[in-house]
Write a protein that holds these residues in place. Structure first.
Motif, PDB file in Angstrom:
ATOM      1  N   TRP A   1       0.876  -1.181   0.000  1.00 31.40           N
ATOM      2  CA  TRP A   1       0.000   0.000   0.000  1.00 31.40           C
ATOM      3  C   TRP A   1       0.905   1.220   0.000  1.00 31.40           C
ATOM      4  O   TRP A   1       1.471   1.588   1.026  1.00 31.40           O
ATOM      5  N   THR A   2       1.080   1.821  -1.170  1.00 32.27           N
ATOM      6  CA  THR A   2       2.038   2.904  -1.324  1.00 32.27           C
ATOM      7  C   THR A   2       1.644   3.808  -2.488  1.00 32.27           C
ATOM      8  O   THR A   2       0.751   3.474  -3.265  1.00 32.27           O
TER       9      THR A   2
ATOM     10  N   TYR B   1       2.261  -1.447   4.692  1.00 30.91           N
ATOM     11  CA  TYR B   1       2.702  -0.094   4.351  1.00 30.91           C
ATOM     12  C   TYR B   1       3.545   0.484   5.478  1.00 30.91           C
ATOM     13  O   TYR B   1       3.594  -0.053   6.596  1.00 30.91           O
TER      14      TYR B   1
ATOM     15  N   HIS C   1       1.608   6.438   5.824  1.00 28.94           N
ATOM     16  CA  HIS C   1       0.324   6.059   5.231  1.00 28.94           C
ATOM     17  C   HIS C   1      -0.634   5.534   6.293  1.00 28.94           C
ATOM     18  O   HIS C   1      -0.232   5.225   7.417  1.00 28.94           O
TER      19      HIS C   1
ATOM     20  N   CYS D   1      -6.032   6.196   1.341  1.00 29.27           N
ATOM     21  CA  CYS D   1      -5.030   6.680   2.280  1.00 29.27           C
ATOM     22  C   CYS D   1      -5.416   8.125   2.545  1.00 29.27           C
ATOM     23  O   CYS D   1      -5.531   8.920   1.610  1.00 29.27           O
TER      24      CYS D   1
END
Length: 157
Positions: free
Chosen positions: A36-37, A61, A66, A107
């Motif tokens: 998750w980026t 992440y 985040h 996010c």
């Protein structure tokens, strides 16, 4: 840039962290090896996976940069976490997919959502059949009416 050995080590750590869940149901690592980026196409990722009731999403992440916020469809469109349905910030979060339907995640740090850090998944009922494969774009033409010519067809091409 990370070496292949470092990437392999990170993938191994992630796999071990979520190992108990891998045994019982499918766990989808959001963003695959990227996690998750920023800079990842979550729309394409979601479209390339099938999500079923009983499975889970694993968000991996950097928790200093985040988070994961579940929002409504409207919140997703607007990139707004004003009325969150859920919030996670451990850096290794597991979200169980318990009901069929759509779920939206963003996010909420800075403008990360506006930069594409958002995920929309459609969860199918556990007993739902797999979607039928798309019909090929080149389907065979229907047979033409049979005519009684004795000459063979010859093409100039």
């Amino acid at each position: 840039m990370a070496s292949n050995n470092q990437m392999l080590a990170v993938a191994a750590v992630i796999a071990v962290a979520f190992l108990p869940l891998f045994a019982s149901a499918s766990v989808h690592l959001v963003g695959d090896e990227e996690g998750w980026t920023l800079g990842f196409n979550y729309t394409a990722w979601s479209e390339s996976n099938q999500f079923m009731v009983g499975e889970a999403l694993a968000f991996d992440y950097d928790k200093a940069n985040h988070n994961v916020v579940e929002v409504t469809g409207e919140g997703f469109k607007a990139c707004s976490a004003a009325n969150p349905l859920g919030t996670w910030s451990s850096g290794r979060d597991l979200v169980k997919l318990e009901n069929p339907g759509r779920r939206w995640f963003i996010c909420a740090v800075g403008n990360h959502c506006q930069m594409g850090m958002k995920l929309n998944v459609t969860i199918l009922a556990a007993d739902a059949p797999s979607p039928a494969p798309a019909q090929a774009f080149w389907t065979a033409p229907s047979p033409s009416p049979h005519h009684k010519s004795r000459r063979p067809f010859v093409s100039k091409w």
